[in-house]
Write a protein that holds these residues in place. Sequence first.
Motif, mmCIF file in Angstrom:
data_model
loop_
_atom_site.group_PDB
_atom_site.id
_atom_site.type_symbol
_atom_site.label_atom_id
_atom_site.label_comp_id
_atom_site.label_asym_id
_atom_site.label_seq_id
_atom_site.Cartn_x
_atom_site.Cartn_y
_atom_site.Cartn_z
ATOM 1 N N ALA A 34 0.973 -1.063 -0.014
ATOM 2 C CA ALA A 34 -0.175 -0.030 -0.150
ATOM 3 C C ALA A 34 0.963 1.256 0.127
ATOM 4 C CB ALA A 34 -0.967 0.120 1.169
ATOM 5 N N MET A 35 2.294 1.253 0.316
ATOM 6 C CA MET A 35 3.045 2.203 0.426
ATOM 7 C C MET A 35 3.200 3.002 -0.925
ATOM 8 S SD MET A 35 5.547 1.183 3.713
ATOM 9 C CE MET A 35 6.775 2.481 3.099
ATOM 10 N N GLU A 36 3.104 2.028 -1.897
ATOM 11 C CA GLU A 36 3.437 2.492 -3.191
ATOM 12 C C GLU A 36 2.426 3.350 -3.835
ATOM 13 O OE1 GLU A 36 3.773 -1.132 -5.632
ATOM 14 O OE2 GLU A 36 5.689 -1.746 -4.269
ATOM 15 N N ARG A 37 0.937 3.364 -3.056
ATOM 16 C CA ARG A 37 -0.045 4.250 -3.832
ATOM 17 C C ARG A 37 -0.641 5.227 -2.838
ATOM 18 N NH1 ARG A 37 -1.437 -1.026 -3.435
ATOM 19 N NH2 ARG A 37 -2.941 -1.616 -1.904
ATOM 20 N N VAL A 38 -0.436 5.029 -1.501
ATOM 21 C CA VAL A 38 -1.092 5.819 -0.350
ATOM 22 C C VAL A 38 -0.002 6.692 0.208
ATOM 23 C CG1 VAL A 38 -2.270 5.700 1.993
ATOM 24 C CG2 VAL A 38 -2.390 4.009 0.300
#
Length: 395
Positions: free
Chosen positions: A124-128
């Motif tokens: 999720a760190m890649e998009r949030v």
Amino acid sequence: MNTVKPSTEFKLLQALFGVYAMLIMSWIPRFPEVKANLGLSNGQFGTLISTGSFGAVASLFLTGHMVHKFGVKRVILTNIWIMGLAYFFIVRTESSGIFLICNVAIGWATSAYHISINAQSFNAMERVYGLTIARLHGMWALGTLTTAIISGLVVDHIPITWHVGGLAVFVTLSLTAMIIRLTPVLMKPNEDEEEHLPLRTLITSFRVDWLISGGLVCAVFLEFATGDWSAIFAKERIGVSSGMAALPYVFFMTAMIIGRLNAGSIAKRFQVDQTVRLFALLGGGGFLTFLTITVQIPAEHKTIAFVTTCLAFTFAGMGSSLMAPSFYTAGNQRSPLPSAVVVGQIGVVNMIAVFILKASIAWTAQFTGSLAIALTIPALMLMATAFFARALKVS
């Protein structure tokens, strides 16, 4: 197809860490009650509690493979229900054998949840925007603080079967609902055969990053020891009530939350390796100092001894606050394997060491007759983390 907004995903991931922590830490302030129900000595109880590591090691070794093959949703939902059922029954037994079975199941399920949710978080760190592992671990710490306070308030009024058993039902249903809501963005099974990691490959590719694994064991073991023994130390060594015995753990978690929720601002001003080195020395040194003061205070000055005990665990929480997120993040960056596999491999080494160390603390306390002496082991280990901090220069 339904989608999940990044802001909603951010909130749900934080809730998945916080609510999960409320269950797994709910019975820790009530360990004196659990120990009394089983009729065990410190050495026996500490050894029995440490058996959860058997389930955890097996889970840590296999769950990364299962997440890669079946996806996050199937793995995490299965283990949410295993975890909920095990907690529901473990507080209802006076049999060491049944306790052992439930404890191993808890070790398996909590480790599987830990791997799955951390793998999803790295994804999720890649998009949030603004999502960090330190912040999510801060929410975990907030959940543990909340449940520790509740446990301290209800310990003299609500039986442990209703308290922990009821919470197990609530948390299981809540986590299930949140996972279902996140379905569109959960990591899917790897359908690319060229990238699929068969179990044989995972076994042959298993590598120990000694700087990361050694640092993590030294860094987090005081956190484990605090959970296991802080309430027992306060109740049996200082002589406070069951409700007050939860306070050292509350102070520990408060200090940890403050450190983790401020990790982002700290990282902007200081190098991670330098910060971890400083926190390790201050946290471990402060804990040892106030623990030494506590055992020198005469029994008639119980209030003063309790204050210094809380100060000792406050230093421990502050010193431990940045450790786990920093080492897990660095470990993920240093390995070419999928994040779920990396978290699992690091955890295998960690839990094997934790099993040995938990038993060592229990039997040191048993043979020396002093839990304070036993607690110097994790304190010295936290200070030793300074040696491993150079592994964090990549983060």
